[in-house]
Design a protein around this motif. Structure first.
Motif, PDB file in Angstrom:
ATOM      1  N   ALA A 284      -3.538 -34.523 -47.195  1.00 36.28           N
ATOM      2  CA  ALA A 284      -2.185 -34.129 -47.094  1.00 36.28           C
ATOM      3  C   ALA A 284      -1.897 -32.794 -47.805  1.00 36.28           C
ATOM      4  O   ALA A 284      -1.168 -31.896 -47.379  1.00 36.28           O
ATOM      5  CB  ALA A 284      -1.183 -34.968 -47.610  1.00 36.28           C
ATOM      6  N   VAL A 285      -2.713 -32.401 -48.815  1.00 39.35           N
ATOM      7  CA  VAL A 285      -2.544 -30.988 -49.642  1.00 39.35           C
ATOM      8  C   VAL A 285      -4.158 -30.684 -49.773  1.00 39.35           C
ATOM      9  O   VAL A 285      -5.038 -31.506 -50.249  1.00 39.35           O
ATOM     10  CB  VAL A 285      -1.928 -31.124 -50.788  1.00 39.35           C
ATOM     11  CG1 VAL A 285      -2.035 -29.927 -51.787  1.00 39.35           C
ATOM     12  CG2 VAL A 285      -0.714 -31.617 -50.825  1.00 39.35           C
ATOM     13  N   ASP A 286      -4.377 -29.627 -49.375  1.00 36.77           N
ATOM     14  CA  ASP A 286      -5.833 -29.146 -49.578  1.00 36.77           C
ATOM     15  C   ASP A 286      -6.359 -28.027 -50.266  1.00 36.77           C
ATOM     16  O   ASP A 286      -6.016 -26.862 -49.787  1.00 36.77           O
ATOM     17  CB  ASP A 286      -6.256 -28.958 -47.795  1.00 36.77           C
ATOM     18  CG  ASP A 286      -7.614 -28.887 -47.539  1.00 36.77           C
ATOM     19  OD1 ASP A 286      -8.553 -28.852 -48.520  1.00 36.77           O
ATOM     20  OD2 ASP A 286      -8.280 -28.688 -46.430  1.00 36.77           O
ATOM     21  N   GLY A 287      -6.522 -28.184 -51.631  1.00 36.55           N
ATOM     22  CA  GLY A 287      -6.877 -27.056 -52.504  1.00 36.55           C
ATOM     23  C   GLY A 287      -5.924 -26.176 -52.808  1.00 36.55           C
ATOM     24  O   GLY A 287      -6.301 -24.895 -52.606  1.00 36.55           O
ATOM     25  N   VAL A 288      -4.626 -26.491 -53.173  1.00 39.02           N
ATOM     26  CA  VAL A 288      -3.679 -25.900 -53.518  1.00 39.02           C
ATOM     27  C   VAL A 288      -3.662 -25.187 -54.768  1.00 39.02           C
ATOM     28  O   VAL A 288      -3.939 -25.932 -55.580  1.00 39.02           O
ATOM     29  CB  VAL A 288      -2.419 -26.420 -53.026  1.00 39.02           C
ATOM     30  CG1 VAL A 288      -1.018 -25.740 -53.835  1.00 39.02           C
ATOM     31  CG2 VAL A 288      -1.976 -26.480 -51.585  1.00 39.02           C
ATOM     32  N   ALA A 480       5.851 -19.599 -52.072  1.00 41.75           N
ATOM     33  CA  ALA A 480       4.693 -19.788 -51.502  1.00 41.75           C
ATOM     34  C   ALA A 480       4.849 -20.756 -50.237  1.00 41.75           C
ATOM     35  O   ALA A 480       5.740 -21.494 -50.031  1.00 41.75           O
ATOM     36  CB  ALA A 480       4.021 -20.760 -52.389  1.00 41.75           C
ATOM     37  N   VAL A 481       4.099 -19.963 -49.260  1.00 41.90           N
ATOM     38  CA  VAL A 481       4.501 -20.661 -47.811  1.00 41.90           C
ATOM     39  C   VAL A 481       3.261 -21.307 -47.576  1.00 41.90           C
ATOM     40  O   VAL A 481       2.327 -21.152 -47.584  1.00 41.90           O
ATOM     41  CB  VAL A 481       4.355 -19.303 -46.705  1.00 41.90           C
ATOM     42  CG1 VAL A 481       4.672 -20.015 -45.267  1.00 41.90           C
ATOM     43  CG2 VAL A 481       5.712 -18.349 -47.087  1.00 41.90           C
ATOM     44  N   MET A 482       3.579 -22.670 -47.115  1.00 43.15           N
ATOM     45  CA  MET A 482       2.573 -23.780 -46.799  1.00 43.15           C
ATOM     46  C   MET A 482       2.327 -23.987 -45.231  1.00 43.15           C
ATOM     47  O   MET A 482       3.399 -23.901 -44.449  1.00 43.15           O
ATOM     48  CB  MET A 482       2.881 -25.257 -47.331  1.00 43.15           C
ATOM     49  CG  MET A 482       2.882 -25.062 -48.886  1.00 43.15           C
ATOM     50  SD  MET A 482       2.497 -26.703 -49.576  1.00 43.15           S
ATOM     51  CE  MET A 482       1.156 -27.265 -48.720  1.00 43.15           C
ATOM     52  N   ASP A 483       1.264 -24.270 -44.981  1.00 42.92           N
ATOM     53  CA  ASP A 483       0.967 -24.623 -43.387  1.00 42.92           C
ATOM     54  C   ASP A 483      -0.269 -25.741 -43.506  1.00 42.92           C
ATOM     55  O   ASP A 483      -1.459 -25.260 -43.914  1.00 42.92           O
ATOM     56  CB  ASP A 483       0.529 -23.331 -42.511  1.00 42.92           C
ATOM     57  CG  ASP A 483       0.172 -24.028 -41.236  1.00 42.92           C
ATOM     58  OD1 ASP A 483       0.781 -25.119 -40.616  1.00 42.92           O
ATOM     59  OD2 ASP A 483      -0.519 -23.102 -40.455  1.00 42.92           O
ATOM     60  N   ARG A 484      -0.099 -26.808 -42.833  1.00 48.73           N
ATOM     61  CA  ARG A 484      -1.089 -27.823 -42.678  1.00 48.73           C
ATOM     62  C   ARG A 484      -1.918 -28.097 -44.103  1.00 48.73           C
ATOM     63  O   ARG A 484      -3.054 -28.063 -44.206  1.00 48.73           O
ATOM     64  CB  ARG A 484      -2.143 -27.307 -41.556  1.00 48.73           C
ATOM     65  CG  ARG A 484      -1.683 -27.546 -40.222  1.00 48.73           C
ATOM     66  CD  ARG A 484      -2.463 -26.851 -39.269  1.00 48.73           C
ATOM     67  NE  ARG A 484      -2.340 -25.426 -39.136  1.00 48.73           N
ATOM     68  CZ  ARG A 484      -2.765 -24.740 -38.511  1.00 48.73           C
ATOM     69  NH1 ARG A 484      -3.785 -24.750 -37.658  1.00 48.73           N
ATOM     70  NH2 ARG A 484      -2.571 -23.155 -38.647  1.00 48.73           N
ATOM     71  N   GLY A 485      -1.307 -28.213 -45.307  1.00 47.11           N
ATOM     72  CA  GLY A 485      -1.606 -28.629 -46.624  1.00 47.11           C
ATOM     73  C   GLY A 485      -2.264 -27.289 -47.384  1.00 47.11           C
ATOM     74  O   GLY A 485      -2.529 -27.851 -48.314  1.00 47.11           O
ATOM     75  N   ARG A 486      -2.059 -26.022 -46.738  1.00 51.08           N
ATOM     76  CA  ARG A 486      -2.515 -25.218 -47.655  1.00 51.08           C
ATOM     77  C   ARG A 486      -1.677 -24.151 -47.665  1.00 51.08           C
ATOM     78  O   ARG A 486      -0.573 -24.207 -47.031  1.00 51.08           O
ATOM     79  CB  ARG A 486      -3.743 -24.602 -46.936  1.00 51.08           C
ATOM     80  CG  ARG A 486      -5.041 -25.302 -46.888  1.00 51.08           C
ATOM     81  CD  ARG A 486      -6.083 -24.533 -46.055  1.00 51.08           C
ATOM     82  NE  ARG A 486      -7.358 -25.188 -45.821  1.00 51.08           N
ATOM     83  CZ  ARG A 486      -7.768 -26.302 -45.005  1.00 51.08           C
ATOM     84  NH1 ARG A 486      -6.749 -26.200 -43.853  1.00 51.08           N
ATOM     85  NH2 ARG A 486      -8.663 -26.740 -44.877  1.00 51.08           N
ATOM     86  N   ILE A 487      -1.487 -23.226 -48.789  1.00 46.71           N
ATOM     87  CA  ILE A 487      -0.628 -22.024 -49.087  1.00 46.71           C
ATOM     88  C   ILE A 487      -1.152 -21.025 -48.344  1.00 46.71           C
ATOM     89  O   ILE A 487      -2.387 -20.648 -48.772  1.00 46.71           O
ATOM     90  CB  ILE A 487      -0.509 -21.867 -50.610  1.00 46.71           C
ATOM     91  CG1 ILE A 487       0.466 -22.900 -51.429  1.00 46.71           C
ATOM     92  CG2 ILE A 487       0.215 -20.399 -50.854  1.00 46.71           C
ATOM     93  CD1 ILE A 487       0.332 -22.781 -52.795  1.00 46.71           C
ATOM     94  N   VAL A 488      -0.447 -20.556 -47.522  1.00 44.43           N
ATOM     95  CA  VAL A 488      -0.950 -19.203 -46.489  1.00 44.43           C
ATOM     96  C   VAL A 488      -0.406 -17.903 -47.013  1.00 44.43           C
ATOM     97  O   VAL A 488      -1.019 -16.904 -46.761  1.00 44.43           O
ATOM     98  CB  VAL A 488      -0.678 -19.608 -45.152  1.00 44.43           C
ATOM     99  CG1 VAL A 488      -1.395 -20.776 -44.609  1.00 44.43           C
ATOM    100  CG2 VAL A 488       0.739 -19.792 -45.038  1.00 44.43           C
ATOM    101  N   ARG A 489       0.430 -18.057 -47.971  1.00 43.53           N
ATOM    102  CA  ARG A 489       0.826 -16.759 -48.242  1.00 43.53           C
ATOM    103  C   ARG A 489       1.701 -17.107 -49.418  1.00 43.53           C
ATOM    104  O   ARG A 489       2.635 -18.017 -49.620  1.00 43.53           O
ATOM    105  CB  ARG A 489       2.080 -16.069 -47.337  1.00 43.53           C
ATOM    106  CG  ARG A 489       2.685 -14.862 -47.759  1.00 43.53           C
ATOM    107  CD  ARG A 489       1.692 -13.553 -47.842  1.00 43.53           C
ATOM    108  NE  ARG A 489       2.574 -12.309 -48.089  1.00 43.53           N
ATOM    109  CZ  ARG A 489       2.795 -11.935 -49.118  1.00 43.53           C
ATOM    110  NH1 ARG A 489       2.432 -12.452 -50.322  1.00 43.53           N
ATOM    111  NH2 ARG A 489       3.434 -10.578 -49.116  1.00 43.53           N
TER     112      ARG A 489
END
Length: 513
Positions: A284-288, A480-489
């Motif tokens: 659900a959360v991937d290395g944030v 912090a912008v999230m997409d598919r379990g990761r922070i992308v920005r």
């Protein structure tokens, strides 16, 4: 009432105690028609819906008339109401968890409703439940029918509720703020789904909303309500809050590093179709990783199912992460034992998106605010009541509301009670999980201004969970912008908003993530 009218409401009045909350409103809905009922929090929208559904609290008294498909609702007994629900009248609530049992599988709940309405056997009902989930766009419906509600994202839960509500092809759907907690992409999908089902079956729909975009796009007619009376004017949102600059050289209060949270599912790993693509596996959360400084607001935004609430649960240590660290005041919450957690929890407090569901219906507003003091053994017969009065004043609540139960308060008042209750523990960090999504535009601004003032006065830090970039511009220091379990920005709010094309003028900007 003409032959085509599906719902006919005449001179509806709802009184709670000495207060007349709904004051003689009249309207009708025809088959296949979508009617929006809009207005500020406390205007009487939800009480109108509950009167039509036969779900008013015992303290409320309704008069007038509400006739659906020839049957009078007001004053009807349980047998009459039970015969109408599901077959004639369906309900889609704001919070799916208010109608989905947390201890039963989603498919079993839908199958049970189908079996009771259609009078079919268990096997046929189970297959019908899978078909219903498939019809509302749930991927891999056979497998997902075996899940529990907490294993669904917010958008998927709302689809499941629509499947539950429409399984028997009702004649009227009452949808009370059905998309307020969802990102725009998921909101559009849910509203398109409701509109398609209404068009295909001739079902009428009453949509309770404060979202003018919903009104413009989906409603055939609009009814505006203010102080319990129907009006013609639509309430508009005021100017945006002024942007907040990022903090410089402030010490970190919360440090999250390489956080991974896994789904716990009977059939994991499973493939999820989310707002911006497809994700495989059970993360659900991937290395944030992120920090929050003392006195800072970090907004965590993204579509439904992107992992925002899982991060919030890990920060609050409501779940243990699979890996990574969550350091609060220098201590790692991820490996902390229950005894140490109990001593630390007062300093980490949540404020959730459902103002009513967050409060016990058995406690008055004053008792709810006092409860943390009692649980933490800090209650004093003299100082305790004074502290409650102080917290009411701090959050802009009239102390005269202290004796009222949640159902006797507006959504905005309930959320102020929730904030006061959180502050009773004297926290340093508030985790704000969609705290304004259930409120209309003027009240959203009031709550944001209240939270900003509290932050400046008390030095609080906020982790703000949201799906709307437009909402965070005047509230958060960083995003912090999230997409598919990761922070992308991740960056200062103005930079991120500019990058995603969100302008300062909220009146004509609808860009969200």
């Amino acid at each position: 009432m003409n032959a085509r009218t599906l719902l006919d409401v005449r001179d509806l009045r709802v009184r709670i105690g000495r207060t007349e909350a709904v004051r003689g409103i009249s309207f009708s809905i025809d088959p296949g028609e979508i009617v929006a009922l809009i207005g500020a929090s406390g205007a009487g929208k939800s009480l109108t819906a509950k009167a039509i559904l036969g779900l008013l609290p015992p303290s409320a008294h309704a008069s007038g008339s509400a006739v659906i498909d020839g049957t009078e609702i007001l004053g009807a007994g349980r047998a009459v109401l039970g015969g109408l629900r599901g077959r004639t009248l369906a309900y889609v609530p704001q919070d799916a968890l208010t109608v989905l049992s947390p201890v039963h599988r989603v498919g079993d709940q839908i199958a049970g409703a189908i079996a009771s309405v259609r009078g079919i056997g268990k096997g046929a009902a189970r297959q019908a439940a899978v078909d219903a989930l498939d019809a509302v766009g749930i991927p891999d419906p056979s497998a997902r029918a075996r899940d529990y509600p907490h294993q669904f994202s917010g958008g998927m839960r709302q689809r499941a509720v629509i499947a539950l509500a429409t399984a028997a092809t009702p004649k009227l759907i009452v949808a009370d703020e059905p998309t307020t907690a969802l990102d725009v992409r998921t909101r559009t999908q849910i509203l398109d789904l409701l509109r398609e089902r209404c068009a295909a079956t001739g079902t009428g729909m009453l949509v309770i909303t404060h979202d003018l975009a919903v009104v413009d796009e989906y409603a055939d007619r609009v009814l505006a309500i203010e102080e319990g009376r129907l009006l013609s004017d639509v309430i508009r949102e005021g100017p945006a809050l002024a942007p907040r600059a990022p903090l410089n050289d402030a010490a970190s209060l919360l440090k999250v590093r390489d956080l991974t949270v896994e789904y716990h599912m009977s059939h994991a790993p499973v493939r999820y179709r989310l707002g911006m693509g497809t994700r495989s596996g059970n993360r659900a959360v991937d290395g944030v990783s992120f920090d929050i400084a003392a006195g800072e607001t970090l907004a965590l935004i993204g579509p439904s199912g992107s992992g925002k609430s899982s991060i919030a649960a890990a920060v609050l240590r409501l779940l243990r992460p699979a890996s990574g660290t969550v350091r609060f005041e220098g201590r790692d919450l991820a490996d902390m034992g229950e005894r140490d957690l109990r001593s630390l929890r007062p300093r980490l407090q949540p404020v959730l998106q459902d103002p009513y569901g967050s409060l016990s219906p058995r406690l008055s507003a004053g008792e709810a605010v006092a409860e943390p003091l009692r649980v933490q053994r800090r209650w004093d017969p003299v100082a305790g009541p004074a502290r409650v009065r102080e917290l009411f004043a701090l959050t802009g609540l009239d102390i005269g509301l202290a004796d009222r139960r949640p159902h006797e308060l507006s959504g905005g008042q309930c959320q102020r009670v929730n904030i006061a209750r959180a502050l009773a523990s004297e926290p340093r960090l508030l985790v704000l999980d969609e705290p304004t999504s259930a409120l209309d535009a003027p009240l959203r601004r009031e709550i944001f201004e209240l939270l900003i003032g509290l932050q400046e006065r008390l030095g609080l830090s906020y982790l703000f969970i949201c799906h709307d970039l437009e909402a965070v511009r005047g509230f958060a220091h960083r995003v912090a912008v999230m997409d598919r379990g990761r922070i992308v920005r991740c960056g200062p709010t103005k930079e991120v908003c500019d990058e995603f094309g969100v302008r300062d003028e909220t009146a004509d900007s609808e860009t969200v993530v």
